[in-house]
Design a protein around this motif. Structure first.
Motif, PDB file in Angstrom:
ATOM      1  N   GLY A  74      32.940  63.794  23.542  1.00 38.45           N
ATOM      2  CA  GLY A  74      33.626  63.548  22.384  1.00 38.45           C
ATOM      3  C   GLY A  74      34.041  64.713  21.636  1.00 38.45           C
ATOM      4  O   GLY A  74      34.476  64.612  20.424  1.00 38.45           O
ATOM      5  N   ALA A  75      33.690  65.777  22.101  1.00 37.92           N
ATOM      6  CA  ALA A  75      33.981  67.024  21.255  1.00 37.92           C
ATOM      7  C   ALA A  75      35.606  67.485  21.029  1.00 37.92           C
ATOM      8  O   ALA A  75      36.357  66.674  21.802  1.00 37.92           O
ATOM      9  CB  ALA A  75      33.393  68.499  22.111  1.00 37.92           C
ATOM     10  N   SER A  76      35.703  67.903  20.088  1.00 37.02           N
ATOM     11  CA  SER A  76      37.040  68.169  19.718  1.00 37.02           C
ATOM     12  C   SER A  76      37.671  69.383  20.572  1.00 37.02           C
ATOM     13  O   SER A  76      37.286  70.352  20.802  1.00 37.02           O
ATOM     14  CB  SER A  76      37.370  68.641  18.380  1.00 37.02           C
ATOM     15  OG  SER A  76      37.094  67.463  17.385  1.00 37.02           O
ATOM     16  N   LEU A  77      38.893  68.886  20.993  1.00 33.66           N
ATOM     17  CA  LEU A  77      39.530  69.894  22.000  1.00 33.66           C
ATOM     18  C   LEU A  77      40.948  70.193  21.359  1.00 33.66           C
ATOM     19  O   LEU A  77      41.526  69.171  20.729  1.00 33.66           O
ATOM     20  CB  LEU A  77      39.998  69.399  23.315  1.00 33.66           C
ATOM     21  CG  LEU A  77      38.512  69.248  24.057  1.00 33.66           C
ATOM     22  CD1 LEU A  77      39.259  68.382  25.589  1.00 33.66           C
ATOM     23  CD2 LEU A  77      37.666  70.106  24.358  1.00 33.66           C
ATOM     24  N   LEU A  78      41.439  71.393  21.742  1.00 30.55           N
ATOM     25  CA  LEU A  78      42.868  71.702  21.151  1.00 30.55           C
ATOM     26  C   LEU A  78      43.702  71.744  22.252  1.00 30.55           C
ATOM     27  O   LEU A  78      43.448  72.192  23.316  1.00 30.55           O
ATOM     28  CB  LEU A  78      42.499  73.389  20.561  1.00 30.55           C
ATOM     29  CG  LEU A  78      43.697  73.842  19.856  1.00 30.55           C
ATOM     30  CD1 LEU A  78      44.136  73.069  18.623  1.00 30.55           C
ATOM     31  CD2 LEU A  78      43.229  75.238  19.383  1.00 30.55           C
ATOM     32  N   ILE A 121      51.411  71.674  19.946  1.00 28.97           N
ATOM     33  CA  ILE A 121      49.940  72.105  19.857  1.00 28.97           C
ATOM     34  C   ILE A 121      49.317  70.940  19.195  1.00 28.97           C
ATOM     35  O   ILE A 121      49.916  70.227  17.876  1.00 28.97           O
ATOM     36  CB  ILE A 121      49.567  73.237  18.901  1.00 28.97           C
ATOM     37  CG1 ILE A 121      50.049  74.539  19.743  1.00 28.97           C
ATOM     38  CG2 ILE A 121      48.064  73.441  18.792  1.00 28.97           C
ATOM     39  CD1 ILE A 121      49.989  75.743  18.729  1.00 28.97           C
ATOM     40  N   GLY A 122      48.294  70.327  19.625  1.00 33.82           N
ATOM     41  CA  GLY A 122      47.662  69.059  19.057  1.00 33.82           C
ATOM     42  C   GLY A 122      45.937  69.189  19.274  1.00 33.82           C
ATOM     43  O   GLY A 122      45.591  70.280  19.607  1.00 33.82           O
ATOM     44  N   ALA A 123      45.455  68.199  18.913  1.00 37.06           N
ATOM     45  CA  ALA A 123      44.021  68.131  19.171  1.00 37.06           C
ATOM     46  C   ALA A 123      43.790  66.615  19.633  1.00 37.06           C
ATOM     47  O   ALA A 123      44.305  65.583  19.321  1.00 37.06           O
ATOM     48  CB  ALA A 123      43.307  68.347  18.108  1.00 37.06           C
ATOM     49  N   ARG A 124      42.527  66.387  20.327  1.00 37.55           N
ATOM     50  CA  ARG A 124      42.114  65.165  20.640  1.00 37.55           C
ATOM     51  C   ARG A 124      40.549  65.397  21.216  1.00 37.55           C
ATOM     52  O   ARG A 124      39.925  66.625  21.174  1.00 37.55           O
ATOM     53  CB  ARG A 124      42.716  64.299  21.800  1.00 37.55           C
ATOM     54  CG  ARG A 124      42.764  65.152  23.063  1.00 37.55           C
ATOM     55  CD  ARG A 124      43.827  64.528  24.021  1.00 37.55           C
ATOM     56  NE  ARG A 124      43.984  65.164  25.333  1.00 37.55           N
ATOM     57  CZ  ARG A 124      43.079  65.292  26.197  1.00 37.55           C
ATOM     58  NH1 ARG A 124      41.781  65.010  26.039  1.00 37.55           N
ATOM     59  NH2 ARG A 124      43.326  65.982  27.294  1.00 37.55           N
ATOM     60  N   SER A 125      39.891  64.329  21.288  1.00 36.37           N
ATOM     61  CA  SER A 125      38.590  64.333  21.792  1.00 36.37           C
ATOM     62  C   SER A 125      38.344  64.523  23.391  1.00 36.37           C
ATOM     63  O   SER A 125      39.211  64.089  23.965  1.00 36.37           O
ATOM     64  CB  SER A 125      37.789  63.036  21.474  1.00 36.37           C
ATOM     65  OG  SER A 125      37.932  62.948  20.085  1.00 36.37           O
ATOM     66  N   ALA A 149      37.796  73.579  21.139  1.00 40.37           N
ATOM     67  CA  ALA A 149      38.120  74.075  19.780  1.00 40.37           C
ATOM     68  C   ALA A 149      36.883  74.735  19.138  1.00 40.37           C
ATOM     69  O   ALA A 149      37.275  75.531  18.172  1.00 40.37           O
ATOM     70  CB  ALA A 149      38.324  72.690  18.812  1.00 40.37           C
TER      71      ALA A 149
END
Lengths: 251, 251
Positions: free
Chosen positions: A212-216, A194-198, A239
DNA sequence: GTCAATACTTTGTCATGACAAACTCCAGGA
DNA sequence: TCCTGGAGTTTGTCATGACAAAGTATTGAC
């Protein structure tokens, strides 16, 4: 000696004609009593020997029932002391369920749009994750999952063709894990990251998010009881609408 | 009948003078054989009855050893069929370890900077998470965790004062979970929520990220075996440098 | 040759009995 | 008063024996 269970013989009787194993009957009854608060947090339950005798079952059977609840985080045992209630509800281990199941259970009205579905030879990265030979045919699917009318997740999955052939209609109407289970394929073991990025511009557009919203992100490989890889998935979640909940227990 | 274990009596002997339980000795030996590949994936191990006899232990003891490996995802059992190796390495359940421990184990040279440490009455949200009375004194800490010279995570934690008093020096030199364990406090059960969001300007500055960078968030409450809340934490990680890995097993 | 009934194998459940180890608590002695 | 020792309690481990249930393989009938 002074036990919260004394005098409550009735709700703890067992049914020997039932096909349900005795240890499971006992465990279930105990769990009910604890969940209802009839045995409060902190209270000690009757010792194994007495409990067994009162129920008319053997001590190993009683032990097994208690062990079951210990593993679920409701009870703890201490040698020389006794068995104590530590939490009134089951602390489930991390569940191996699909997003779809979760949403159905949470009444969040899931809907699935199948964006892509094709059979192709597995590229190296996916073959690697699935522990299969590169070039093996897999079904590659791309789905957009909605909940409550809003887009929630963009999901990419690869399923080896010889595991299960899939159709668009199936996928639109059911979760992937549900389809697997219906065909006798039970995911048993999985590794997740599990990580996150834009969000990329395309993802933002698809998911109705700002640039550019944060996604899980979650990537997962699941195997069945026989050790056969069933599925590789690479998902991104909004996210702002979704998070993972885990219950862990150690020891 | 034809078993991969036949003729390998030697490496499976047990030591009855050892304080290590027999079932655990057997489980460990089996695990070694599987990890070394001496019993290959897909191979069936000897049936319980024969194995027990050959080892000179009872069948329940053998069963318990096998059960142990089944729960770890190495073996599967089928009634009427036998017990089969499905994976050569232990698939651990989700570990209840701290970030610090993980980094040490991964040789990533962790360093901790304590930004804040104060004792204050717990506000409602924290008291709620810890399941303690609002206003109870807790130690509130704010730490910046580095790995390999770079900032990695910004961590906020609340620890009830009566659980463990903490000093800046302790926290700079050790992980929180290590400190808990050193004082005989073993986290046993935890609930975590993992999500993501964009960094605030202050967070971006502290973590050396760009404005609006994606962060991985984790909030956790941990209890000891006695059901006492040990710790509440609200952490943010640089998504560009960190992700969570989980191994799940169901059933 | 195909299919169904039967025998066999293997794990699942349960009982009984025994001793060991860890913990608590109380009594007795320094 | 403190603290040490022992008795009592409770869970942990292990053995033996038995039957049930599920799956596999074999055999026999058609």
């Amino acid at each position: 000696m002074a036990s919260e269970l004394q005098g409550r013989v009735r709700p703890l009787e067992v049914d020997r004609t039932s096909p349900v194993p005795l240890y499971f009957q006992v465990a279930t009854r105990l769990q009910e009593l604890i969940e209802k608060g009839e045995i409060g947090v902190g209270a000690r339950i009757e010792n194994e020997v007495d409990l067994a005798e009162r129920l008319g079952v053997s001590r190993p059977t009683t032990r097994r029932a208690i062990q079951y609840l210990v593993e679920r985080g409701m009870l703890i045992r201490k040698r020389g002391v006794g068995t104590q209630v530590v939490h009134p509800k089951v602390r489930r281990p991390v569940e191996l369920s699909s997003l779809y199941d979760d949403l159905v259970a949470g009444d969040r009205a899931p809907r699935t749009e199948v964006l892509r579905l094709e059979v192709l030879p597995a590229p190296d990265t996916i073959a690697n994750a699935l522990e299969i030979a590169p070039g093996t045919d897999v079904t590659w699917i791309e789905r957009l999952r909605y909940a409550g009318g809003e887009p929630l997740a963009l999901m990419h999955n690869a399923i080896p063709l010889d595991v299960l052939p899939l159709t668009r209609d199936d996928l639109a109407a059911h979760g992937l894990y549900e389809l697997l289970r219906r065909n006798g394929l039970t995911p048993r073991i999985a590794t997740q990251v599990i990580g996150a990025r834009s969000a990329t511009p395309a993802e933002a557009r698809t998911l109705d998010e700002k640039r550019g919203a944060s996604l899980l992100t979650m990537t997962r490989t699941a195997w069945d009881a026989g050790g056969r890889a069933l599925e590789y998935g690479s998902h991104v979640y909004r996210a702002s609408r979704y998070s993972f909940e885990l219950n862990l227990s150690a020891g």
